[in-house]
Every structure is written in structure tokens, then in C-alpha cells.
Design a protein around this motif. Structure first.
Motif, short mmCIF file in Angstrom:
data_model
loop_
_atom_site.label_atom_id
_atom_site.label_comp_id
_atom_site.label_asym_id
_atom_site.label_seq_id
_atom_site.Cartn_x
_atom_site.Cartn_y
_atom_site.Cartn_z
N THR A 181 56.47 -25.83 98.52
CA THR A 181 57.39 -25.05 99.35
C THR A 181 58.84 -25.18 98.90
O THR A 181 59.75 -24.85 99.66
CB THR A 181 57.28 -25.50 100.83
N ASN A 182 59.06 -25.62 97.66
CA ASN A 182 60.41 -25.88 97.17
C ASN A 182 60.84 -24.80 96.18
O ASN A 182 60.44 -24.83 95.01
CB ASN A 182 60.45 -27.26 96.50
N PRO A 183 61.67 -23.83 96.60
CA PRO A 183 62.10 -22.77 95.69
C PRO A 183 62.85 -23.31 94.49
O PRO A 183 62.77 -22.76 93.39
CB PRO A 183 63.01 -21.89 96.55
N ALA A 184 63.62 -24.40 94.67
CA ALA A 184 64.42 -24.96 93.58
C ALA A 184 63.53 -25.52 92.46
O ALA A 184 64.00 -25.66 91.33
CB ALA A 184 65.34 -26.06 94.11
N ALA A 185 62.28 -25.84 92.78
CA ALA A 185 61.35 -26.37 91.78
C ALA A 185 60.29 -25.34 91.42
O ALA A 185 59.17 -25.69 91.04
CB ALA A 185 60.69 -27.65 92.31
N ASN A 186 60.64 -24.04 91.53
CA ASN A 186 59.70 -22.96 91.21
C ASN A 186 58.40 -23.09 91.97
O ASN A 186 57.32 -22.78 91.46
CB ASN A 186 59.42 -22.91 89.71
N PHE A 187 58.49 -23.58 93.22
CA PHE A 187 57.32 -23.75 94.09
C PHE A 187 56.23 -24.58 93.41
O PHE A 187 55.05 -24.35 93.60
CB PHE A 187 56.79 -22.39 94.53
N GLY A 188 56.66 -25.55 92.59
CA GLY A 188 55.74 -26.49 91.97
C GLY A 188 55.16 -26.07 90.65
O GLY A 188 54.43 -26.83 90.02
N ALA A 189 55.44 -24.84 90.18
CA ALA A 189 54.84 -24.33 88.94
C ALA A 189 55.55 -24.90 87.72
O ALA A 189 56.77 -24.78 87.59
CB ALA A 189 54.91 -22.82 88.91
N LEU A 190 54.80 -25.53 86.84
CA LEU A 190 55.34 -26.14 85.62
C LEU A 190 54.57 -25.62 84.42
O LEU A 190 53.34 -25.73 84.34
CB LEU A 190 55.23 -27.67 85.68
N LEU A 191 55.27 -25.04 83.45
CA LEU A 191 54.64 -24.55 82.23
C LEU A 191 54.89 -25.54 81.10
O LEU A 191 55.90 -26.23 81.09
CB LEU A 191 55.20 -23.19 81.85
#
Length: 327
Positions: A317-327
Motif C-alpha cells: 500500500t506504499n505508493p513511494a515504493a511502487n506498491f512493492g513492485a521491484l524489477l
């Protein structure tokens, strides 16, 4: 979560799609290349004739071929040592036929109206592996538009119901029994042709309140359409993805202006044919417990898939962290 993956891939602010030539991988397969990079994800091959997204992991890399990779910059795709694969952590793959049988018929709820609805139903038919039940809930003023749209599709049962003006969003959603659906799409709410992000957010927040009362495994996936990107950044919610129409189009146009050869790759990513990006449960690939990313890549490779990242639950739920998506 999936919208955040696409936005990150196209935004010039994180890992992006590049074409790179790697002489040391000539004669090897795309599958071999997956574990040749410590911080880059090969996803396809560009030959003299075409750029191909996931053409098959047994595709041999030719002397003049380039790899299609996801990486931080065009000079960060460097072959190097990766962490050792933990064979004991990898789970056996479930046959694809069994995966399809387990899903069964899918139920979709569309709230509101969009001129793209007909195209969405066509794409949905392309993705579906079985029968599909669709319910469209719209205001009285949109009935004429839906009546004029082509909503008939093979294997798809479509029901249209009205949402009277005197009924609020909470009552409408309660009547729909959200737990009975697999997917909910909330179109941007319109009145006399004018879009209303505020009204759309109210529907989304009411849906969130209902979903939070359901067990986690019984919640449908929800996608909400907004027009203003600034509102998306304010939404700290687990009510699924929030799609900003103009933002995605602008990001794709910018990427193509930098590299027109990306067009077939982006088209492939956005239609029902070919390869797509999915968010899948990590527990279907490896045993519970800590493991390294190389093991995840290998677990996906054995299923004919390419792992390109993961999503951190703590940041859902964190927009600043791209909602948890990590590439």
C-alpha cells in the motif's frame, strides 16, 4: 500491483527495456542467459528480422542477435557471477493443464461504462482459459451506450444491470456480493460524458471497506480507472491496481520516441496473444523460507517462464515504493 510493474518498466526512473549484444552468450540459449547476469533480466531476442519477447527458452542466440533485457541502463547489462541456486528450495512444476482446470469459470464485474469496454471483452476472451461470466453495472444514462456496443463473445455470458441514481455506491456494491466475483473493474465514473475521479474514488473506497471484511483468499482482484495521476499517488489502499489512462499512453509514447524498435515488444506485452506479465504466488515456485533471487529465476525457468522481479508485501500500500513492485 501489475500496473506498478508496467509503470516502472516504462517510466525512465528504474529498470527499463534495452537491446544489448553479448558476444559471450552467442551459441547459448535464452534460458542459459537468464542466470548469466547478476542484476539484469533477459526477456527476449532481437534478430535481424524481428524483436521477439520470450520466443522460447531454447532459442539459440546468434552472432548478430541482441538480447532484449530489463536493466537499469544500457551499460548495466554486464555478465557476471550470480548466487548459487538452492535446488532443495525449488518445487516441482504443476502441469499447465492442471492449472487451467483448477481455475474453472471466472466471474467479472464491470462498474460503469467505458468506450473501451468492447475491446476489453475481446482481450478478456483471449486471456480466458474457460467460461467467463460478466456483469456490467451502469447508470441509466449509459444503457443506450452499452446497448449499442458489441458485448457478445463466444464462451462469455454477459448480464447488464442498472445502478439507479438514488442508490449509493455502498448499497450497490453490497447488492453485488463482491466475494462471488474473481475480478472487479471500476471504470471512471461519468456524468453527461464528463469524467469524475472523485466519484470513482468513492466507489473504490466503498469496495475497499467491503473487501477488508473478507478473508484474504476470498477477495477479488480490483482495478480502478482514474484520469488524474496525482490522485493515484494519494491512495494508500489494498483495493488493487489504480490505472491512470493518460499516464500509460504517455509513457509508452516516450519509450517509443527513444527506441522505435521496442514497438513489437510493447504490443506483445499489452495484448492477449504472445507473452504477458503476471503476478504469481511465490509459494507455488519455492518452499517456504528464505531463498535467493537466482533460485526464483531457476524455478520459473523450469516452467518455461522468465522471472523479472518480485513484490514486497510490506509495501503493498506504499505508493513511494511502487506498491512493492521491484524489477
Amino acid at each position: 500491483g501489475l500496473y506498478s510493474v508496467y509503470a516502472q518498466l516504462l517510466s525512465f526512473q528504474g529498470d527499463e527495456l534495452y537491446f544489448v549484444h553479448e558476444p559471450t552468450l552467442v551459441g547459448k540459449t535464452l534460458g542459459d542467459a537468464l542466470l548469466a547476469y547478476p542484476d539484469t533480466s533477459p526477456v527476449g531476442v532481437k534478430t535481424r528480422d524481428a524483436a521477439l519477447l520470450h520466443p522460447g527458452l531454447d532459442t539459440v542466440i546468434g552472432p548478430e542477435d541482441q538480447l532484449v533485457v530489463i536493466t537499469r541502463d544500457d551499460d548495466t547489462a554486464t555478465v557476471g557471477a550470480v548466487a548459487p541456486v538452492d535446488e532443495t528450495a525449488i518445487l516441482a512444476a504443476v502441469p499447465r493443464a492442471a492449472e487451467r482446470d483448477a481455475t474453472g469459470p471466472s466471474r467479472w464485474l464491470f462498474i460503469g461504462w467505458s468506450s473501451t469496454l468492447s475491446d476489453m471483452l475481446s482481450e478478456l476472451c483471449g486471456y480466458a482459459t474457460g467460461p467467463v461470466d460478466v456483469e456490467i453495472v451502469c447508470r441509466d444514462g449509459d444503457l443506450v451506450r452499452i446497448a449499442g456496443a458489441d458485448t457478445s463473445r463466444p464462451g462469455m455470458a454477459v448480464t447488464v444491470t442498472t445502478w439507479p441514481d438514488h442508490v449509493d455506491a455502498a448499497s450497490m456494491l453490497q447488492d453485488r456480493k463482491l466475494a462471488s466475483f474473481d475480478y472487479v473493474v471500476i471504470f471512471n465514473q461519468r456524468n453527461d460524458g464528463v469524467t469524475h475521479d472523485n466519484s470513482t474514488l468513492m466507489v473504490m473506497l466503498q469496495a475497499t471497506a467491503i473487501l477488508q471484511s473478507l478473508p484474504e483468499g476470498g477477495r477479488p482482484a480490483v482495478v480502478t480507472e482514474l484520469i488524474e495521476g496525482r490522485l493515484r499517488k494519494l491512495c494508500k489502499t489494498e483495493a488493487g491496481d489504480i490505472v491512470v489512462d493518460s499516464e500509460m499512453v504517455a509513457l509508452m509514447a516516450a519509450q517509443l520516441s527513444e527506441n522505435p524498435d521496442l514497438l513489437p515488444i510493447l504490443v506483445d506485452l499489452c495484448d492477449a496473444d504472445g507473452s504477458e506479465i503476471y503476478l504469481k504466488d511465490i509459494g507455488a515456485y519455492v518452499r517456504p523460507g528464505a531463498t535467493n533471487y537466482a533460485t526464483m529465476v531457476e524455478a520459473a525457468r523450469r516452467r518455461g517462464e522468465i522471472a523479472i522481479g518480485y513484490r514486497r508485501r510490506a509495501d503493498f500500500t506504499n505508493p513511494a515504493a511502487n506498491f512493492g513492485a521491484l524489477l
